[in-house]
Design an enzyme around this catalytic site. Sequence first.
Site, short mmCIF file in Angstrom:
data_model
loop_
_atom_site.label_atom_id
_atom_site.label_comp_id
_atom_site.label_asym_id
_atom_site.label_seq_id
_atom_site.Cartn_x
_atom_site.Cartn_y
_atom_site.Cartn_z
CG ASP A 1 -1.72 -1.23 1.40
OD1 ASP A 1 -2.29 -1.68 0.41
OD2 ASP A 1 -1.74 -1.78 2.52
CE LYS B 1 2.84 -2.32 -4.45
NZ LYS B 1 2.46 -1.98 -3.09
N GLY B 2 0.68 2.02 -7.31
CA GLY B 2 -0.19 2.20 -8.47
C GLY B 2 0.06 3.52 -9.17
CB ALA C 1 -2.44 -6.36 -5.19
N GLY C 2 -4.45 -4.05 -4.31
CA GLY C 2 -5.37 -3.07 -4.86
C GLY C 2 -4.61 -1.79 -5.10
CG HIS C 3 -2.06 -1.05 -7.71
ND1 HIS C 3 -1.26 -1.10 -6.62
CD2 HIS C 3 -1.59 -1.99 -8.57
CE1 HIS C 3 -0.33 -2.02 -6.80
NE2 HIS C 3 -0.52 -2.57 -7.97
CD GLN D 1 0.49 -8.77 -2.46
OE1 GLN D 1 1.31 -9.34 -3.14
NE2 GLN D 1 -0.79 -8.76 -2.77
CG ASP E 1 0.47 14.62 0.73
OD1 ASP E 1 1.22 13.72 0.29
OD2 ASP E 1 -0.76 14.50 0.81
P1 GDP Z 1 -0.59 0.61 -3.78
O1 GDP Z 1 -1.32 -0.66 -3.63
O2 GDP Z 1 0.84 0.51 -3.35
O3 GDP Z 1 -0.75 1.23 -5.13
O4 GDP Z 1 -1.22 1.64 -2.77
P2 GDP Z 1 -2.77 2.03 -2.60
O5 GDP Z 1 -3.34 2.37 -3.91
O6 GDP Z 1 -3.46 1.04 -1.74
O7 GDP Z 1 -2.62 3.30 -1.68
C1 GDP Z 1 -2.15 4.41 -2.12
C2 GDP Z 1 -3.17 5.49 -1.80
O8 GDP Z 1 -2.49 6.66 -1.54
C3 GDP Z 1 -4.09 5.80 -2.94
O9 GDP Z 1 -5.34 6.19 -2.43
C4 GDP Z 1 -3.42 6.95 -3.66
O10 GDP Z 1 -4.29 7.80 -4.35
C5 GDP Z 1 -2.81 7.66 -2.50
N1 GDP Z 1 -1.55 8.32 -2.78
C6 GDP Z 1 -0.53 7.90 -3.59
N2 GDP Z 1 0.49 8.78 -3.54
C7 GDP Z 1 0.12 9.76 -2.67
C8 GDP Z 1 0.76 10.93 -2.16
O11 GDP Z 1 1.89 11.26 -2.50
N3 GDP Z 1 0.04 11.68 -1.25
C9 GDP Z 1 -1.20 11.33 -0.83
N4 GDP Z 1 -1.83 12.11 0.07
N5 GDP Z 1 -1.83 10.25 -1.29
C10 GDP Z 1 -1.18 9.46 -2.19
#
Ligand code: GDP
Length: 435
Positions: A13, A16-17, A39-41, A223, A332
Amino acid sequence: MPGLVIVGAQWGDEGKGKVVDLIAEQADAVIRFQGGNNAGHTIVRDGETFKFHLVPSGILYPGKTCVIGNGVVVDPRVLTEEIEGLRRRGVDLSGLRISANAHLIMPYHLLLDHAGEAKLGKREIGTTKRGIGPCYADKAARLGIRVQDLLDEKILKQKIAAAIEPKRQSLREFVKDPRLDLHTMTEDYLALGHRLERHIADTPPIAWKALDDDRLVVFEGAQGTLLDIDHGTYPFVTSSNPVAGSACVGAGVGPTAIDEVWGITKAYCTRVGAGPFPTELHEETGEHLRQAGGEFGTTTGRPRRCGWLDLVALRYAVKVSGLTGLVVTKLDVLTGIDPLCVAVRYGGPEGASFDTFPYHQSVLHRARGEYVELPGWHEDITGARSLEELPDNARAYLSFVSEQLAIPVVMVGNGPSREEIIWSEAALALRPAAA
Ligand code: GDP
């Protein structure tokens, strides 16, 4: 830089997406190499939110070759629903390819996953109960059903019959469950196969060709490193290998195809499910991070456990995945927290101190972060598009992390939308290389 692996450097989480989505624009192919719909992006594009479970993150670029590699386990029902959903939203899926060698999640895998967690009771692993673990278990037991089997009715039926046999005991409470009826299951899966057929392919040659032509290929991990079944906090791990080395096996290329490995880390730390978490925060700051960072699972909606950035675990991730660059996301979210803590070592019982990630679970369970305090910042940083535009303390935070890990920070996320990102020179260099 033709072969770039992108992996999670923490417990998943990490965002990565979004990063893969941004880099995918320059790539000829994006290949997912392990995991399943556990996994969920999330990608936010032009104010629209897209949630992906199986389809690689590059799919929002029309015609982009996006491969579900052989190392992924595929629930064909989930995949067809995801494809239909994207199609309805006007996404072009003509570039989607599914490896014929990827293994299929079957209805009995879902039932086994539920039953297995129920049996563990309080000691449950916290799986997403999507059948991923039982599917990988069948793969290793040579009882798996593969995507290519969907295209041959006789073989499919034979294989399902053989796979169910050894599970009768554990599944006996479901003997009358229509989901386990051999005939119905075969019919259902043939129908799903029919819907997926146009995407099924021999996928490694797609990567070979692009790499031979010196084009950028992104290998997308799911993951994170600490959830790796070999190198993570076993047994509180996923059932595949999210470390970078697994990109080769799960996509069908050799290690020499990989030129760069970027690890994604949040500017703090989260973990879903059970298992050790040495920098976990149980009080107000943890809750603040959860709310400010929207730390609730994409796939399950479960609240994530939150804590300070853990450099001991990240140093370990740098080594086991051979990271050459670090992407720091969600900087942020730290705005307004002052001071900030960063774990540089762990303390344990009886004055024990660890600079490196303890290999023994009993030790790790009792390890607690020992922190360096760094000054925070209060300015809104979401508008920054270069490192120079960040407040001094935010830059100092990134420099501290980079120095401690001895790798450069290549990108910084400062907001959820795709514009809210800072590219380093190294990341910008991808563009001409792929042009
Ligand atoms: P992944 O599985 O690694 O892709 O992660 P997720 O998608 O589960 O979680 C990432 C979440 O953080 C998503 O809701 C994105 O929109 C958000 N996100 C990604 N990069 C940033 C960032 O730089 N700042 C903030 N505030 N949110 C982010």
